[in-house]
Design a protein around this motif. Sequence first.
Motif, mmCIF file in Angstrom:
data_model
loop_
_atom_site.group_PDB
_atom_site.id
_atom_site.type_symbol
_atom_site.label_atom_id
_atom_site.label_comp_id
_atom_site.label_asym_id
_atom_site.label_seq_id
_atom_site.Cartn_x
_atom_site.Cartn_y
_atom_site.Cartn_z
ATOM 1 N N UNK A 7 -55.105 103.061 -83.748
ATOM 2 C CA UNK A 7 -55.429 102.565 -83.322
ATOM 3 C C UNK A 7 -54.875 101.503 -82.478
ATOM 4 N N UNK A 8 -55.622 101.207 -81.867
ATOM 5 C CA UNK A 8 -55.699 100.756 -80.581
ATOM 6 C C UNK A 8 -55.651 99.191 -80.035
ATOM 7 N N UNK A 9 -54.227 98.992 -78.836
ATOM 8 C CA UNK A 9 -54.259 97.331 -78.781
ATOM 9 C C UNK A 9 -55.072 96.956 -77.659
ATOM 10 N N UNK A 10 -56.132 95.986 -77.356
ATOM 11 C CA UNK A 10 -56.233 95.563 -76.507
ATOM 12 C C UNK A 10 -56.355 94.306 -75.626
ATOM 13 N N UNK A 11 -56.843 93.856 -74.141
ATOM 14 C CA UNK A 11 -56.230 92.690 -73.914
ATOM 15 C C UNK A 11 -57.213 92.458 -73.017
ATOM 16 N N UNK A 12 -57.701 91.443 -72.689
ATOM 17 C CA UNK A 12 -58.178 90.400 -71.566
ATOM 18 C C UNK A 12 -58.441 88.705 -71.452
ATOM 19 N N UNK A 13 -59.097 88.592 -69.950
ATOM 20 C CA UNK A 13 -58.634 87.391 -70.670
ATOM 21 C C UNK A 13 -60.075 86.319 -70.236
ATOM 22 N N UNK A 14 -61.082 86.945 -70.290
ATOM 23 C CA UNK A 14 -61.903 86.436 -69.930
ATOM 24 C C UNK A 14 -63.378 86.601 -70.759
ATOM 25 N N UNK A 15 -62.851 87.470 -71.762
ATOM 26 C CA UNK A 15 -64.259 87.623 -72.745
ATOM 27 C C UNK A 15 -64.483 86.732 -73.086
ATOM 28 N N UNK A 16 -65.895 86.241 -73.571
ATOM 29 C CA UNK A 16 -65.682 84.877 -74.511
ATOM 30 C C UNK A 16 -66.173 85.120 -76.282
ATOM 31 N N UNK A 17 -65.605 84.144 -76.975
ATOM 32 C CA UNK A 17 -65.792 84.421 -78.129
ATOM 33 C C UNK A 17 -66.786 85.730 -78.221
ATOM 34 N N UNK A 18 -67.831 85.715 -78.563
ATOM 35 C CA UNK A 18 -68.895 86.158 -79.024
ATOM 36 C C UNK A 18 -69.406 87.937 -78.593
ATOM 37 N N UNK A 19 -68.013 87.778 -78.668
ATOM 38 C CA UNK A 19 -67.829 89.576 -76.817
ATOM 39 C C UNK A 19 -66.924 90.450 -77.004
ATOM 40 N N UNK A 20 -65.785 89.579 -78.202
ATOM 41 C CA UNK A 20 -64.206 89.995 -78.847
ATOM 42 C C UNK A 20 -64.565 90.805 -79.591
ATOM 43 N N UNK A 21 -65.152 91.084 -80.133
ATOM 44 C CA UNK A 21 -65.735 92.362 -80.935
ATOM 45 C C UNK A 21 -66.002 94.308 -80.315
ATOM 46 N N UNK A 22 -66.334 93.618 -79.611
ATOM 47 C CA UNK A 22 -67.322 95.121 -78.489
ATOM 48 C C UNK A 22 -65.834 95.580 -77.703
#
Length: 124
Positions: free
Chosen positions: A92-107
């Motif tokens: 299991x990996x945790x990930x973070x981003x501050x620029x992605x849009x909601x439609x992309x958060x499953x990718x």
Amino acid sequence: VQLQASGGGLAQPGGSLRLSCAAAGRTGSRFVMGWFRQAPGKEREFVSAIRWPDFKYYGDSVKGRFTISRDNAKNTVTLQMNSLKPEGSAVYYCAADNTLITSSLRQPSAYDYWGQGTQVTVSS
């Protein structure tokens, strides 16, 4: 941004585990925080994500069993996993981003920052 995942281990089917992801560096409540998992020979799979102010998203295979939460003061994200199944065994990996849009958060490709992963094994 550095992410440190912890809390993996061995659980019996039907049991529970709690994963935590501690974030350090230039992070903040506006970051989308996600959990993914990858089993041997399989693609990385979306598990859950949380974004500001408190929107939560879950993969179909974990909906109703896993709960994601966030403590902005401590810069941590927690994944409470209940009713675990053997097919949930993975890193299991945790990930973070501050620029992605909601439609992309499953990718997975949408996230810039990743933790090192923690092994979860569900077996009797």
